[in-house]
Design an enzyme around this catalytic site. Structure first.
Site, PDB file in Angstrom:
ATOM      1  CB  CYS A 103       9.237   0.659  23.804  1.00  0.00           C
ATOM      2  SG  CYS A 103       7.456   0.324  24.073  1.00  0.00           S
ATOM      3  CD  GLN A 155       6.757   5.311  23.372  1.00  0.00           C
ATOM      4  OE1 GLN A 155       7.284   6.373  23.704  1.00  0.00           O
ATOM      5  NE2 GLN A 155       6.034   5.414  22.322  1.00  0.00           N
ATOM      6  CG  HIS A 162       6.400   3.945  27.045  1.00  0.00           C
ATOM      7  ND1 HIS A 162       5.239   4.388  26.570  1.00  0.00           N
ATOM      8  CD2 HIS A 162       6.558   2.650  26.618  1.00  0.00           C
ATOM      9  CE1 HIS A 162       5.050   4.018  25.460  1.00  0.00           C
ATOM     10  NE2 HIS A 162       5.763   2.558  25.580  1.00  0.00           N
ATOM     11  NE  ARG A 209      -2.391  -0.244   3.197  1.00  0.00           N
ATOM     12  CZ  ARG A 209      -2.109   0.367   4.662  1.00  0.00           C
ATOM     13  NH1 ARG A 209      -2.251   1.740   4.697  1.00  0.00           N
ATOM     14  NH2 ARG A 209      -1.568  -0.260   5.376  1.00  0.00           N
ATOM     15  CB  SER A 210       3.645   2.307   1.993  1.00  0.00           C
ATOM     16  OG  SER A 210       2.599   2.405   3.295  1.00  0.00           O
ATOM     17  CE  LYS A 232       5.602  -8.214  23.909  1.00  0.00           C
ATOM     18  NZ  LYS A 232       5.002  -7.405  23.263  1.00  0.00           N
ATOM     19  NE  ARG A 235      -1.241   1.859  25.161  1.00  0.00           N
ATOM     20  CZ  ARG A 235      -0.319   1.382  24.621  1.00  0.00           C
ATOM     21  NH1 ARG A 235       0.902   2.344  24.542  1.00  0.00           N
ATOM     22  NH2 ARG A 235      -0.322   0.276  23.947  1.00  0.00           N
TER      23      ARG A 235
END
Lengths: 339, 339
Positions: B125, B311, B238, B37-38, B209, B231
């Site tokens: 991150c 991050q 972050h 698409r890009s 993680k 979030r």
């Protein structure tokens, strides 16, 4: 019986009116006080327009005074209010650490309110929200250590905090730089790990309040508590991530069941259904949401959890009214005879 | 030498171009790949327009491939890229837990990168940001337990995460309800304690993680780590509140001095001057800000601190480029002879 609100026009005052409308507290008259600047304005209570008066210098002819106009005003005026015969339920931090002032969350230590000497203190909002979840766990499992990280809403700084967030966010969305007046730095899309004044030990007063007040409410001075208090760009409801080291091992399911039968708490803990505490769902709610209940990975038998509670309600207005209800239910609040 | 970026048009791809422009990495040619698409779009690199190509099925004729197009693409295509002779520095979680794939933060365990078998993994991150502060403390004082609460920006979900925050905030400011597509719930003025999929133990994959990757990078499987990943409505950077239980007691001042001489870290710790880590100041910065360094109130000799790191940079693009620089500086990156 006559109830007075001092600080009626602020964010907590607004919630006090709304909570009193739905309250079981029986009283005949409501008096509203605020700064001279607000005197003469009107607020609606149960369909009636009530006129706000300037807070007087001396006594107020009321049986219960719900004070929410800041620490300086409480400190200066509460002794006169008590001398005038009123029970003062104070939302500021002015008297919370006095040995003869009970610090009360009715679901946790309501009986302490009955031992008052005129003033009963309402805890810091962050503490009130956390302690509803932590106190039942402490009673059952014995909390040794408690580590708290907070996600605090701008309304912790009152209506002007919310106004600054909304106005400055609007600026940023229109390509302008945000400024700050209420907060130490611009708040839109930012995180500020600084609430209230820094103490000599590097913690803020807000962080120490959580330690000092949780110990006083729970009645256990051996409890070790570390807190990081952080302002984030939300409007209302404080969220908190809490890790607990326990004397006796707990399981997440047992804690879930314990909290489900605890007063003032709504267990909202179904990750598969995307149910967990959030400001979006906790705002405007009397109960504090508790979820993300899971085994601690750092303490054997410990518990991690997440809470979200509307700090204008349980952290302030609701808790104050519940203290008055508790006193009345226990026959400890009798209206004076008035001419 | 030839460098390729796979996922060049995403939020991390954008940062990779910018970091490579300022990098000491020596290379002759930069190839850009993205989804079909890009393909055909152009991106500017050192004043030149480069055309984005569709990521091919098989090998890519490059010496280093910086992959940031998601786990599925890395999983499917990296073996062919390695077979074609390239070193793959992968930003996804696809290979991070493979025993023969080094997981590298150059300031902490750069030497591990030299033992690669074709693929080097870039950490999550949140982990990359935390480990820059924690690893030096671990080397000096021995971390036993680490409790982390995160304040994660919407760009952790890429450009579309930032777009959703901005668009939906605009809706709310205009009196409309926010909706959600990228996140599990509406994000404006909200807090969502849910990043990545829930695991059987009640933790999210994002939270695990941090535990898994910190242990692998630091090289200590005995380290106990509990994380709550949240979030919040910020755009980038972050932040993390971290509590550390240590083998050997530390003082805040000693930790401040230790971190001041540690690579990749900026000590920003002057509460009196209102200096502490914040997204507002850490965004766009290569170093991770560390501050609020203070004695733990729950662990004797332990430390509490607060970090804020961009991050998209240290948590992704910057770290990946630094791995390539490390390989080149250590003679482990030699360009192929091309016709």
């Amino acid at each position: 019986m006559r109830v007075a609100i001092v600080g009626a026009t602020g964010a907590v005052g607004h919630e006090l009116l709304s909570v009193l409308e739905k309250s079981s507290l029986q009283f005949d008259e409501l008096l509203l006080f605020a700064s001279p600047r607000s005197a003469g304005s009107t607020l609606t209570f149960k369909g009636q327009e009530l006129t706000v008066q300037a807070t007087p210098e001396g006594a107020i002819d009321a049986d219960v005074i719900l004070a929410s106009a800041g620490g300086a005003i409480s400190k200066a005026k509460a002794p006169a209010w008590v001398a005038g015969g009123a029970v003062v339920i104070d939302n500021s931090s002015a008297f919370r650490y006095d040995a003869d002032v009970p610090l009360v969350v009715p679901e946790v230590n309501g009986e302490a309110a009955l031992r008052h000497k005129g003033i009963i203190a309402n805890p810091n909002c962050t503490t009130a929200v956390a302690v509803l979840a932590v106190a039942p766990i402490h009673r059952e499992y014995g909390v040794k250590r408690m580590i708290v990280s907070t996600y605090q809403a701008t309304s912790g700084a009152g209506q002007k905090g919310m106004d600054e967030l909304l106005e400055q966010t609007h600026m940023v969305l229109h390509g302008k730089d945000a400024t700050n007046d209420v907060f130490a730095h611009p708040i839109p899309f930012n995180v500020i790990p600084h609430i209230d004044a820094f103490q000599d030990n590097g913690y803020t007063k807000e962080e120490m309040k959580v330690a000092w007040e949780t110990r006083k409410i729970i009645g256990d001075e051996s409890l070790k508590i570390s807190c990081t208090a952080v302002r984030i760009p939300t409007l209302r409801t404080h969220s908190e991530a809490i890790t607990l080291d326990l004397e006796r091992p707990a399981t997440p399911q047992a804690v879930r069941e314990l909290l489900a039968r605890s007063a003032g708490v709504e267990v909202r803990d179904d990750p598969g259904g995307k149910l967990y505490p959030m400001p979006m769902t906790a705002s405007g709610k009397y109960d504090v949401e508790v979820g993300r209940i899971r085994e601690s990975l750092v303490f054997d038998g410990g518990i991690d959890l997440f809470v979200a509670g509307d700090q204008l309600l349980k952290g302030a207005a609701l808790n104050a009214v519940q203290i008055a209800e508790y006193l009345q239910e226990h026959g400890a609040l009798k209206g004076k005879q008035r001419a």
